[in-house]
Design an enzyme around this catalytic site. Structure first.
Site, mmCIF file in Angstrom:
data_model
loop_
_atom_site.group_PDB
_atom_site.id
_atom_site.type_symbol
_atom_site.label_atom_id
_atom_site.label_comp_id
_atom_site.label_asym_id
_atom_site.label_seq_id
_atom_site.Cartn_x
_atom_site.Cartn_y
_atom_site.Cartn_z
ATOM 1 N N TYR A 149 0.134 39.015 -34.098
ATOM 2 C CA TYR A 149 -0.282 39.479 -32.771
ATOM 3 C C TYR A 149 0.940 39.828 -31.933
ATOM 4 O O TYR A 149 0.976 40.862 -31.254
ATOM 5 C CB TYR A 149 -1.109 38.382 -32.099
ATOM 6 C CG TYR A 149 -1.550 38.686 -30.695
ATOM 7 C CD1 TYR A 149 -2.620 39.550 -30.450
ATOM 8 C CD2 TYR A 149 -0.920 38.103 -29.597
ATOM 9 C CE1 TYR A 149 -3.041 39.822 -29.161
ATOM 10 C CE2 TYR A 149 -1.333 38.368 -28.304
ATOM 11 C CZ TYR A 149 -2.388 39.227 -28.090
ATOM 12 O OH TYR A 149 -2.803 39.499 -26.817
ATOM 13 N N ARG A 200 -14.387 19.438 -22.353
ATOM 14 C CA ARG A 200 -14.451 18.065 -22.852
ATOM 15 C C ARG A 200 -14.764 17.072 -21.731
ATOM 16 O O ARG A 200 -15.574 16.162 -21.905
ATOM 17 C CB ARG A 200 -13.131 17.699 -23.531
ATOM 18 C CG ARG A 200 -12.929 18.402 -24.874
ATOM 19 C CD ARG A 200 -11.759 17.822 -25.619
ATOM 20 N NE ARG A 200 -12.007 16.426 -25.959
ATOM 21 C CZ ARG A 200 -11.047 15.564 -26.293
ATOM 22 N NH1 ARG A 200 -9.790 15.959 -26.316
ATOM 23 N NH2 ARG A 200 -11.338 14.315 -26.597
ATOM 24 N N ARG A 222 3.892 23.085 -19.083
ATOM 25 C CA ARG A 222 3.284 24.394 -19.253
ATOM 26 C C ARG A 222 3.115 25.078 -17.891
ATOM 27 O O ARG A 222 3.095 24.425 -16.850
ATOM 28 C CB ARG A 222 1.916 24.279 -19.932
ATOM 29 C CG ARG A 222 1.969 23.809 -21.375
ATOM 30 C CD ARG A 222 2.594 24.839 -22.296
ATOM 31 N NE ARG A 222 2.588 24.408 -23.687
ATOM 32 C CZ ARG A 222 3.574 23.731 -24.268
ATOM 33 N NH1 ARG A 222 4.656 23.391 -23.560
ATOM 34 N NH2 ARG A 222 3.505 23.388 -25.543
#
Length: 323
Positions: A149, A200, A222
Site C-alpha cells: 500500500y 470494545r 500516537r
C-alpha cells in the site's frame, strides 16, 4: 518548480466550480464532502464504485471527458489492515496504482485546474526520525506489513510531482496522520486502535463486563486527527498551496495508548476496570508527524481529542449500533 503559498494562490473563490471527490463514501471522502458543502460549494460530482470503476481506464477517461471538473480530490483507495495487506499484496499495490494513474492522467488530459492527492503516514520509513518530516520520504526501508500500500501511495506522490515538473500542472499531495471520526471502520476484526477501543468499551458497558483488557503496556505514543479537521486542511491546501513537496497533515498532539484508552472509557461511560496484557506487543514506541510546514501556511486543527471522541461515539451509537 518553486513552491507557492499564501493568499496569492487562492483559487477557490467560485463556489459553483465543479469539484470531483473520488472516494466520497469513505471516512475521508465523506468528511471532505461535508466540509465543501458547509463552505458553500454547490457543484460536487460524486460517483459510487458501481457508477464509476476508477480502475477502468476507459471509463475514467469517459467520465472526465463528459464531466470536465475544475478540481479533483483523490481520496479513493483500497485500504485494509495487516492481514489483508499480507494476503492480497497484488490487490493493494495494483488497484491503488490503477486508481491513481487513471485519475491523475485523465484529470490532466481534460483540463482540471488543480488536483489534491491524499496518501498516508505509512509512506515513511519504519524507523523514521520523530516527529517525521516530509524530507524523511524514501530515506530508509518501509514497514513490511503495509509496504504494498505504501509503495502505491509513494508512486502517487511521485506521479503528481512528475506532472508538475514536466507539464507545469498544479497537482499537490497531502499525507494525513491517524484519522478517526464519523464513517470510521468499527469492525471487530480489522479496525484501527481508536474505533476498536470504542467498540470494545461500548460492548463491555452494554454486557455489564467488569473489565476490558488492552494489549501491551499502554506506553506507545500516537497522534490522532479528527477527519473533519483533515477535510478542513484539504480544502485549505487546495485553495492556498501550490508546491512540489507533499504536505504532512497532523494534529501535532501526542497521546499514549493508555491515555487514549482512559479517555475512550470515560466518553463511552464504561465504569469497569481497564487492564493491560503486557505479554502482548506494544508496536512502534512513537509515531508523530511533523506538521510544521502546514502550520506555517496558516492552518491549525480545531477539534480536541475529547470533543472528537464524543462526536464519534454519538455517530457510532446512531449508525453502527442501530443497524
Amino acid at each position: 518548480m518553486a513552491e507557492t503559498i499564501g493568499s496569492e494562490v487562492s483559487s477557490m473563490s467560485d463556489k459553483s466550480a465543479k469539484i470531483f471527490v473520488a472516494g466520497h463514501r469513505g471516512l475521508v471522502g465523506s468528511a471532505i464532502v461535508r466540509k465543501l458543502q458547509e463552505q458553500g460549494f454547490t457543484n460536487l460530482v460524486l460517483k459510487t464504485h458501481a457508477e464509476l470503476d476508477l480502475t477502468r481506464q476507459a471509463d475514467v477517461e469517459s467520465f472526465f471527458s463528459q464531466e470536465k471538473p475544475v478540481y479533483v480530490i483523490l481520496a479513493a483507495a483500497k485500504v485494509g489492515g495487516i492481514h489483508a495487506n499480507n494476503t492480497y499484496p497484488a490487490d493493494f499495490i495494483g488497484v491503488n496504482l490503477q486508481i491513481q494513474t487513471n485519475v491523475i492522467h485523465s484529470a490532466y488530459e481534460h483540463g482540471v485546474k488543480k488536483l489534491l492527492f491524499l496518501g498516508s503516514s505509512c509512506i515513511y520509513p519504519k524507523f523514521a526520525p520523530q516527529p517525521i518530516p516530509e524530507s524523511a520520504l524514501l530515506t530508509a526501508s518501509l514497514e513490511p506489513t503495509n509496504e504494498w500500500y505504501a509503495i502505491a501511495k509513494i508512486a502517487g506522490i511521485k506521479t503528481c510531482q512528475a506532472y508538475r515538473i514536466q507539464h507545469g500542472w498544479d497537482a499537490i499531495s497531502g499525507m494525513p496522520t491517524n484519522l478517526y471520526g464519523p464513517n470510521d471502520n468499527f469492525h471487530p476484526e480489522n479496525s484501527h486502535v481508536l474505533p476498536a477501543l470504542m467498540r470494545r468499551f461500548h460492548e463491555a458497558k452494554v454486557n455489564g463486563a467488569e473489565e476490558v483488557v488492552v494489549w501491551g503496556t499502554g506506553s506507545p505514543l500516537r497522534e490522532f486527527l479528527h477527519v473533519d479537521d483533515l477535510a478542513d486542511a484539504c480544502v485549505f491546501l487546495l485553495d492556498r498551496y501550490s508546491g512540489l513537496e507533499h504536505v504532512n497533515i497532523g494534529s501535532g498532539q501526542e497521546v499514549t495508548i493508555r491515555e487514549l484508552a482512559e479517555l475512550v472509557k470515560e466518553v463511552v461511560g464504561f465504569e469497569g476496570k481497564l487492564g493491560w496484557d503486557c505479554t502482548k506487543p506494544d508496536g512502534t514506541p512513537r509515531k508523530l508527524m511533523d506538521s510544521s510546514k502546514l502550520a506555517s501556511l496558516g492552518w491549525t486543527p480545531k477539534v480536541s481529542l475529547r470533543d472528537g471522541l464524543s462526536q464519534t461515539y454519538d455517530w457510532y451509537l446512531k449508525n453502527v449500533c442501530n443497524r
